[in-house]
Every structure is written in C-alpha cells, then in structure tokens.
Design an enzyme around this catalytic site. Sequence first.
Site, short mmCIF file in Angstrom:
data_model
loop_
_atom_site.label_atom_id
_atom_site.label_comp_id
_atom_site.label_asym_id
_atom_site.label_seq_id
_atom_site.Cartn_x
_atom_site.Cartn_y
_atom_site.Cartn_z
N GLY A 103 43.96 21.49 6.42
CA GLY A 103 43.53 21.73 5.27
C GLY A 103 43.95 20.60 4.12
O GLY A 103 43.33 20.87 3.12
N GLU A 104 44.87 20.03 4.33
CA GLU A 104 45.40 18.96 3.33
C GLU A 104 45.21 17.36 3.67
O GLU A 104 45.57 16.65 2.54
CB GLU A 104 46.88 19.30 2.98
CG GLU A 104 47.13 20.70 2.22
CD GLU A 104 48.25 21.35 2.18
OE1 GLU A 104 49.10 21.25 1.44
OE2 GLU A 104 48.69 22.03 3.32
N GLY B 92 48.64 27.56 8.42
CA GLY B 92 48.19 28.92 8.78
C GLY B 92 47.40 28.94 10.50
O GLY B 92 48.05 29.89 11.01
N PRO C 13 34.79 22.96 14.97
CA PRO C 13 34.33 21.91 14.38
C PRO C 13 33.55 21.99 12.88
O PRO C 13 34.05 21.12 11.96
CB PRO C 13 33.23 21.26 15.20
CG PRO C 13 33.57 21.88 16.39
CD PRO C 13 34.25 23.42 16.30
N LYS D 184 46.74 20.56 14.63
CA LYS D 184 47.77 19.91 13.64
C LYS D 184 47.77 20.50 12.29
O LYS D 184 48.59 20.43 11.47
CB LYS D 184 47.80 18.41 13.59
CG LYS D 184 48.60 17.90 14.80
CD LYS D 184 48.61 16.29 14.82
CE LYS D 184 49.28 15.68 15.79
NZ LYS D 184 49.18 14.04 15.66
MO1 MOS Z 1 48.55 24.31 0.08
S1 MOS Z 1 49.46 23.42 -1.37
O1 MOS Z 1 49.96 24.05 1.02
O2 MOS Z 1 48.60 25.84 -0.56
#
Ligand code: MOS
Length: 707
Positions: free
Chosen positions: A670-671, A524, A598, A667
């Site tokens: 979120g994951e 995003g 941050p 980079k």
């Molecule tokens: Mo996440 S599984 O890329 O919404």
Amino acid sequence: MSETGINEGDSAIEGHRVEGRDKVTGTARYAFEHPVADAVYAYPLQAPIANGQIGALDAAEALAMPGVIAVLWGGNTRPFGGKDFELSLFHRSEVTYRGQLVGAVIADTQENARAAAAAVRVDYTPAEHDVVLRADHPGLYRPEKINPGLPTDTGYGDVAAGLAAPVLAGTGARVDVTYTTPVQHNNPMEPHAAIASWDSASEHGAGTLTIYDSTQGPSADRDTIATVLGLDPGRVRVISPHVGGGFGCKGTTRPHAILAAIAADAVGRPVKVALTRQQMFTLTGHRTPTIQRLQLAADVDGRLTAVAHDVIEHTAVRTEFAEQTAACTRVMYGTRAMRTTHRLARLNVPAPSWMRAPGETPGMYALESAMDELAVALGMDPVELRVVNEPAAEPGTGRESGLPFSSRNLVACLREGADRFGWAGRDPRPGVRRRGRWLAGTGVAASTYPARRRPSTAAVDKLDGEAVDGEYEVRIAAADIGTGARTALGEIAASVLGVDAERVRVILGDSDLPDAPLAGGSMGTASWGSAVAAACEALLKDGAHGTADTTDDVAGDSGWARHSFGAQFAEVLVDPLTGEVRVPRLLGVFAAGRIINPVLARSQFIGGMTMGLSMALFEETAVDAAAGSFVGQDLAQYHIATCADVPSVEAFWIDEDDPHLWPGGGKGIGEIGITGTAAAIGNAVYHATGRRVRDLPITPAKLLAPV
Ligand code: MOS
C-alpha cells in the site's frame, strides 16, 4: 527469481473485485448512506482562533432557526473522561488550534444545521499563537520515541570523521543540504462521515451504541470510541462495510464519530455527521511539515563514509505525534558512520497524523534527493552510487541490530528498472536536452517500506455441512478501504481450502466480527491473511469450522530485518519560460515479497506513485501565520494530480520467495509506491534544468525564482 511484468499477463480478467458490481451500481453503502430511521444531522462549531480560551456561548438565535433541535457545547453536554485532547469534545476551556470543535448544531437537515451554526455566538479570549515551523524554533525538543515506538535518535561510528574524510583525502565528495516539505492533507474521495444510534436512547448513555463510520479499522475504532465515552467495548459496535479511500486519515478515530455519538445521546435520536471537504483539513489529521538536513560523504569510489539525517517537524500543543522521518535512512545504505535525529516543535495546529507512508515519504524524498546530489558531486551514475552502498545487513535500526535482511532486492529493482526505462547511456549533464521548447531530464530514486504484521483473529465456516462443493464464509473485522482486501482475503482462504475463490464469501467491516488490526502500515494483508489462512487450516482439521488467533505467531517475528524495496525512474519536461513541469513517464520496479493478486497490487503501486508525483509537484497546505490557520482548504486550492498529470505510470515487480515472512509471503504494497517518487521527479527536474529545488512542491515560481 522470476520477474512478472504486469502489463504482459491477462490477469486483468481474473482480478475483478468481489464487490465491484455493488460499487459500480451504487448499492455498496458508505458510512453516510446507511438507512437509519428518524435520523437528524449535526454540524460542527469550530473555533476561529488558534490559541486562547472559550467563554460564553449564545445559542438563542440559532435555536430559533428552522429545523433546529439543539445546540450542544461544554455547558450542556455530559462530561466524559477521555484523555485524547481532540476526541474529548466540548469539555476543554482552552483552544489550542484553529478549527478545534467547540460545539455542534443539531437540526432536521444538514442544511438547516449548517445555517444555524453560523448564528451561534461564542466568546473567545484569544492569545498569541504560533503555527510556523522553523529550524531555529526556540521550542524544539527531543521526543522520547518516534512512531511507531522507534528510538528518536540513533548513531554509530564517528560521523564527524566520516564527513571530513573526503576533504582530508582530497578525493570523494560530500553534500550538506536541507530539504523542506509542506503540510499535506489526505483527501480520500469519501469525506469522513458517521451515523450514531443508541438502542435505549431515553436512558442517556445507558444503551449500546452502533456507529456506521468511515474507518480503516472497525476493532480499533470501537475500542477508541468506547474508551473516550467511558463505555465497555462490548457496548459499542462499529459497522463499515465499504470505505471510499483512506491513506491514514481514517486509521484513527476522528472527532466526527465522537460528535455523532454524543449528539445522538443528547437528542435521543440517530445522528448523522458528514464532514465537508473544508472541515477535513482541521479534523482528520495531516502530514507534518519537515525540515531535513542531510549530510553525506563518500570516498572516490562512492562508498559512504558518513550519513547524517537530522529532522525537524511539528506536533500539536496537547498531542504528541512524532513522525519517524529519518527511520528509512537507518535501513537504506551501508556506511562507516551514521546519525539520525528527530526534533519537534509544539505549535497551535491540529495533531498531525498518518498519511500514506508517514515517515518514509518525506524521509525518502530527502535522502534520495541528497544521494542524487552526492552522485552529481562525485561524477558518478546515481544507480551505481546506490549499488555500491548496498549493505550486508540492516545498518542501524536504532536497536543497532545489524539484523540480516529476510530478503532485499533493491539492486535487482534498480537494474530491472534501468533496463525497462532505458537508463543506459544517460548523459549526466544538466540542462542540455531540448524537446521543442521543453527542457528534458530523467531521474532515479530508491523506495523502501517496512514489512510487518500485527496479531489478528479470524473465523471460517463451511456453510452447508458435508456438501463437496459447499460454500465457505470467512469472518474478520478487517477493512476494505478500496484496496481489494475482501477479494485478496477470499483468494487466500480459497488457496488454503483448496477451492475456487467463488466459493468463499468474506464478511468484514464490522467490529462484531473477530478482532483484527487496521488497514494501515501496509500490514493489512499480512496480518489478516495470516489469521484467515490459519483459520482455514483449522477448518480443514475440524471439517466445518475454524478459528485462529495469530498473537503467538506474530510474537515470534524477530531475527530478521523485513522491508520492501523499489526503484523509481522519472522523465520530466520543464518549460523554461513558464516553469511548468510535466512528467510524461514514471516507471517503478518493486520487490515486495510474493504478490497475492497482480491486478490489485498494480493498482496500489500505481496509486502510490501517482500520489508521489502529486507530492512532488502540487500538494501543499499553506499555513497562514497571522490567522493561525491552514488556508486553501478545498480541492480548488489544494492541488492533487489528475489523470491529465499522469500520462504514463508503469509498475513492475520482482517476485521474492522470502521464507521469513507470513505464510502468504507478501510484504505489503500500500505504501512503498509513494516512497522515493518525489525524489525521482526532483532529480529529473535537476537533470532537465540544472536547478535543484529543495522545497516541495516544485512549483513554477520556485523554478523561475532568481538564483
Ligand atoms: Mo496508512 S498512513 O498506514 O493508513
């Protein structure tokens, strides 16, 4: 390279979210809450069989109940031409999974619709179903590609020779182990919901459709809804200013939105649909279970001579979803020989879909657990085993790229994490440390996730002409699913414009805004931020207005392997009498490019790590072979980590100055935090107890089972 300890700054004060006040005062509207006059409620009818045919439907009793307006099913709704099995509602005579939508009741209230749904009689002709994934499933097949378009199988070098090398040499070690992970379900706080209204409802399907939906991507949601309903995308508008979480389950259009649209068309009034928590377990996707065989061999110095990662997972009868479970192995470690494969079984289940780091999450659990087993077999420290296998270039992406890494700081993360955690001097012997009645242990694992971006557009205006201290408005069909995207994009715009962030307003969450990709794949900020920054640069040249389309820029993203890396350290306590596992401490160090904000980043890392802990110890959707269903479809039985389960989760990062990314240099965050966490905890459980549980979640029953 500088290191930023997030616990050391005062950025918590600076890091507030621009919509924070709206959220805590309850004025931020989520999908179901938008005021729409004259709305009625639709409640889904779901098939109680996992395989078979739909016969006659008798709605007479339901139609006579209080407040009921209509009962919709294949016999009385307009067919449309959608190809997606789960979205082309009501016009399939076959049932291929339990919970499939076969109709809906529309009533004046949600309660009346729900009560009447129980009175609708539907005839079914059931057939044998099959919902259990097995390594010897006769239907296993090789998909043409795995998500997101990667090669299904890859390999180089002589894997058999590499696996045999330590045996022939009489030194080194090899492991051949199989890990299994269960079905898991996204459970964001806000269940999926939609409100649909047509602006000329008297002419069925002729008007334009407005949908308030809980979605991770208004542009894509609009496009999918338009395609399914056979409408020009210009006749569909998706509005989604606030989303109460979504880990992938709101990344694709779900059936509730289509149901709302066709129900509103059928009754000529706006229709609200709110899925219950139970319905989410069949209608919003799930993480496929996996069976993963890992074969690793290394010479006496720990250098890998072969890596084989063979994955078995499931998909649906009419929808193929091929999770990229072994793709992470293609980027992690240098080895003379490697093989990765994926095989699927088509089962009578809803289609699997995205759940935070799909692929990397189960894949890194297996790879990083096997690396720990290899370290034990070698008598080598597991941090050092990873360090000696640091590759010079990307080992094998399936394109056999050998691409150089744009930046790679796994070793720095391991070293920094080991220092902060107090890893030095760790006694490797399992099952020998007591803290009171508890057995104590520590474990480590690596994390990785790709750093990518997608084309996006954006626009920005200076609102009050020539005023020196004017305000700016950024417009982009991005989604803020609780990550703080609105805040981060405002900061990106402000830094390009050279003004305070308070002077930038970000309008997002509406498909009538400039097209943008999903909040997904940790892409995003890079995708939207590239477009917002370019639009702001265009405004600086023009003075009042700027637009951007990054399609050409993104097409030039080649020549480098771009990935985030991290290292996770876990401390566990295991009660030898009850098998209870506690995780008093989790510590992660991540290298994810430049950190834009941050406070927001820390939330993402900690959230991911918490979800990884939850995966390690709790999360599992049981599969009932006889009923052909998922069971335990609520939060009482699908256990998710609570605050009491996570007493200390600390996230740190290493700032990377990577010139091969987008201009903002991040980079994606979120994951990466969920990847590797479950392995670190499983490895710590082994260190505490000497028991290697290779089947998630690590429950007391598994720890206490006789060997
Ligand atoms: Mo996440 S599984 O890329 O919404």
